[in-house]
Design an enzyme around this catalytic site. Structure first.
Site, mmCIF file in Angstrom:
data_model
loop_
_atom_site.group_PDB
_atom_site.id
_atom_site.type_symbol
_atom_site.label_atom_id
_atom_site.label_comp_id
_atom_site.label_asym_id
_atom_site.label_seq_id
_atom_site.Cartn_x
_atom_site.Cartn_y
_atom_site.Cartn_z
ATOM 1 N N SER A 48 44.279 30.026 41.609
ATOM 2 C CA SER A 48 43.205 31.008 41.716
ATOM 3 C C SER A 48 43.229 31.954 40.527
ATOM 4 O O SER A 48 44.118 31.887 39.689
ATOM 5 C CB SER A 48 43.333 31.790 43.012
ATOM 6 O OG SER A 48 44.463 32.629 42.938
ATOM 7 N N LYS A 49 42.253 32.824 40.502
ATOM 8 C CA LYS A 49 42.069 33.706 39.330
ATOM 9 C C LYS A 49 43.339 34.432 38.913
ATOM 10 O O LYS A 49 43.588 34.635 37.745
ATOM 11 C CB LYS A 49 40.979 34.751 39.580
ATOM 12 C CG LYS A 49 39.625 34.177 39.794
ATOM 13 C CD LYS A 49 39.241 34.214 41.274
ATOM 14 C CE LYS A 49 38.855 32.832 41.756
ATOM 15 N NZ LYS A 49 39.289 32.504 43.098
ATOM 16 N N ARG A 50 44.125 34.817 39.914
ATOM 17 C CA ARG A 50 45.278 35.632 39.533
ATOM 18 C C ARG A 50 46.327 34.838 38.744
ATOM 19 O O ARG A 50 47.250 35.406 38.173
ATOM 20 C CB ARG A 50 45.907 36.283 40.767
ATOM 21 C CG ARG A 50 46.639 35.350 41.666
ATOM 22 C CD ARG A 50 46.804 35.971 43.056
ATOM 23 N NE ARG A 50 46.839 34.921 44.051
ATOM 24 C CZ ARG A 50 47.934 34.211 44.326
ATOM 25 N NH1 ARG A 50 49.053 34.485 43.705
ATOM 26 N NH2 ARG A 50 47.907 33.257 45.204
ATOM 27 N N GLY A 70 45.438 33.015 36.182
ATOM 28 C CA GLY A 70 44.910 32.906 34.825
ATOM 29 C C GLY A 70 43.527 32.284 34.887
ATOM 30 O O GLY A 70 42.859 32.364 35.908
#
Length: 500
Positions: A253-255, A257
């Site tokens: 997921s976004k966290r 990268g």
RNA sequence: GUCUCCAUCGUCUAGUGGUUAGGACACCGGGUUUUCAUCCCGGCAACGGGGUUUCGAUUACCCCUGGAGAUGCCA
């Protein structure tokens, strides 16, 4: 029966790594087996589907080079391929289930459902619908619908028994019917189908033979089989793909990268590198080969080589692949990728001047092997197109030397360059190489005479010309910058060093 | 809570009823080099635990542990 597979994303966000991995595997499987690859847009969530996401979907597939045989704009006789345009079909199919007693209307409000869920959570009981409307008689239901009462259609999941499905990778799996979601919604209040209904109906109507999707769908496998059964249809073959995880083992997921294809594209990744790397997430060919073009994969891909366990996305290996692909890429094509980056970064004008093109062409061979991402070119070449200033003058001082010493070394360099012939034009490679050689010889001779290390002469000069400790090879850099400008920058640094 | 899936170096993976368990990335060291990078050479490092079957299990089976996913009028 020939293979028909599909990629069925919902346009609720940008295409991400996990999604395109699924798309790629389906695409390769179709190509490797002479099958048909279908794109189907699952936009039944009116709240979250957006035109931007749809646009991103098409742009991403195009960029990756994934062509679909059937899909929006490519009718193969099974269209439309956008679910919002098939609303009527789902409505009919849902009604059919109600008539045959496989489904029933439910009048529960979302408020009641929320309260129910909260209650269940507090009591630590199993979460799920309590089948409140399951026993309402068809007559009463019909009357309430007639009266305009809002309702959904829920599947009547059997209370007893077990539902299994055969997975190509996992073998037989399934669950007891009592563990399946109690009577999931098939048709929403807004008349749109849920994923489950639309997916099953379309896969059947579009004659899909294999469903390849991520393992997060395993739990709904039995539910889908139940829906096929309710219609009296035979389910297709299943193949649940291992998930793509982040460094910490959680779903990527976004966290972690960048996760969307467009981000990678903007950051200067090559599609061939991304395709190659992503294809190796959960699939392998043998114990030695790891470079595969899209065409290779279209030939070599096979289900048997898919792995069962989840794969962690390794950004560093992708970077490595990207560097490899940059170096393998046809130089002229690579240039056409690079030039727009320099333009949009404002390093050169748009369109570039002939002089800028010359400098770029001259610099190309020396920066090519230094690029990991296409975008790395901007910091590398900035000094050739704009005055970078003095930079950190401290960096000009070689080890075991002081500012005065560095100034002396720089002056020696200045003398050598002043005596140099005017550099040849960019096109003449032999002459350029010769010129670089001559400078190298000059500096080596001088360094030897003065008993300096050559690096001690070149480090201050590098800083003077590029304002950085790290740069492309120095003599080509000076040649491209021009003698006049190089000397000017050198003199400027000498002054600065002398005043330290 | 319940259900389901998974388990070889830090990561991606190959592989086998008997192997010095192989490769790649990363990391470390060395060489080439004017810096950086490239390139070359070398090194580090794994079969989660317990049982069962077997002459022999990393490989088959079971249990445990660990991790993940699903439990929506989202897909």
């Amino acid at each position: 029966m020939s293979v028909r597979v599909r990629y069925a994303p919902s346009p609720t966000g940008q295409q991400h790594i996990g999604g395109i991995r699924t798309a790629l595997f389906n695409y390769f499987f179709a190509r490797a087996g002479g099958g048909t690859f279908i794109l189907r847009v699952e936009d039944t969530d009116r709240e979250r589907s957006t035109p931007d996401a749809l646009e991103d979907l098409y742009a991403t597939l195009t960029w990756l080079g994934v062509e679909y045989d059937e899909g929006p704009g490519m009718d193969g006789g099974y269209g439309p391929y956008v679910q919002s345009e098939r609303k009527q079909i789902y409505r009919e199919k849902a009604d059919e289930l109600v008539i045959t007693g496989k489904a029933y209307p439910c009048f529960c409000t979302s408020e009641r459902l929320d309260a129910l869920r909260k209650e269940q959570k507090a009591a630590r009981k199993n979460i799920g619908y309590d089948r409140h409307c399951r026993e309402i008689s068809p007559d009463e239901a019909a009357a309430r619908i007639e009266a305009g009462e809002k309702h959904v259609i829920r599947l009547k999941v059997p209370l007893e028994g077990k539902t299994v499905f055969e997975d190509i990778l996992l073998g037989q799996t399934g669950r007891k019917n009592k563990d399946i979601n109690p009577d999931p919604v098939m048709l929403k209040t807004d008349g749109f189908p849920t994923y489950h209904l639309a997916n099953v109906v379309d896969d059947h109507l579009m004659k899909i033979t294999h469903i390849m999707r991520a393992q997060e769908w395993i739990p709904s496998g039995p539910l889908h089989v139940l829906i096929y059964n309710a219609f009296g249809w035979a389910p297709p073959a299943y193949c649940h793909l291992p998930m793509v995880m982040g460094k910490d083992g959680q779903k990527l997921s976004k966290r972690h990268g960048s996760t969307t294809v467009s981000e990678f594209r903007k950051a200067g990744y090559l599609p061939e590198a991304l395709v190659n790397y992503v294809s190796l997430l959960g699939w392998s060919y043998d114990d030695s080969r790891e470079f595969f073009s899209k065409n290779d994969l279209c030939e070599l891909f096979s289900l048997e080589k898919i792995n069962k366990s989840p794969a962690v996305f390794d950004y560093r290996k992708l970077d490595w692949f990207n560097g490899q692909y940059i170096r393998m890429k046809n130089p002229e094509i690579l240039k056409t990728d690079l030039l727009p980056i320099l333009m949009s970064d404002g390093i050169i004008s748009d369109p570039p001047s002939p002089e800028q093109i010359d400098i770029f062409n001259g610099a190309f061979p020396i920066i090519r092997e230094r690029l990991k991402l296409l975008n790395d070119i901007t910091p590398m070449l900035r000094f050739l197109f704009a005055d970078p200033g003095i930079g950190n003058a401290e960096d000009a001082i070689p080890k075991k030397m002081d500012a005065a010493g560095a100034a002396v070394a720089l002056k020696a360099g200045l003398e050598l360059l002043s005596a140099a012939t005017e550099p040849p034009v960019v096109g003449d490679e032999d002459a350029c190489a010769a010129w670089d050689e001559e400078r190298d010889a000059d500096f080596r001779r001088a360094a030897e005479e003065k008993e300096w290390k050559i690096g001690a002469m070149l480090q201050p000069l590098r800083l003077a010309v590029t304002a950085s400790k790290v740069s492309p090879p120095l003599f080509p850099a000076i040649r491209l910058l021009g003698l006049k400008e190089s000397l000017k920058r050198t003199e400027r640094l000498i002054t600065a060093l002398e005043n330290m």
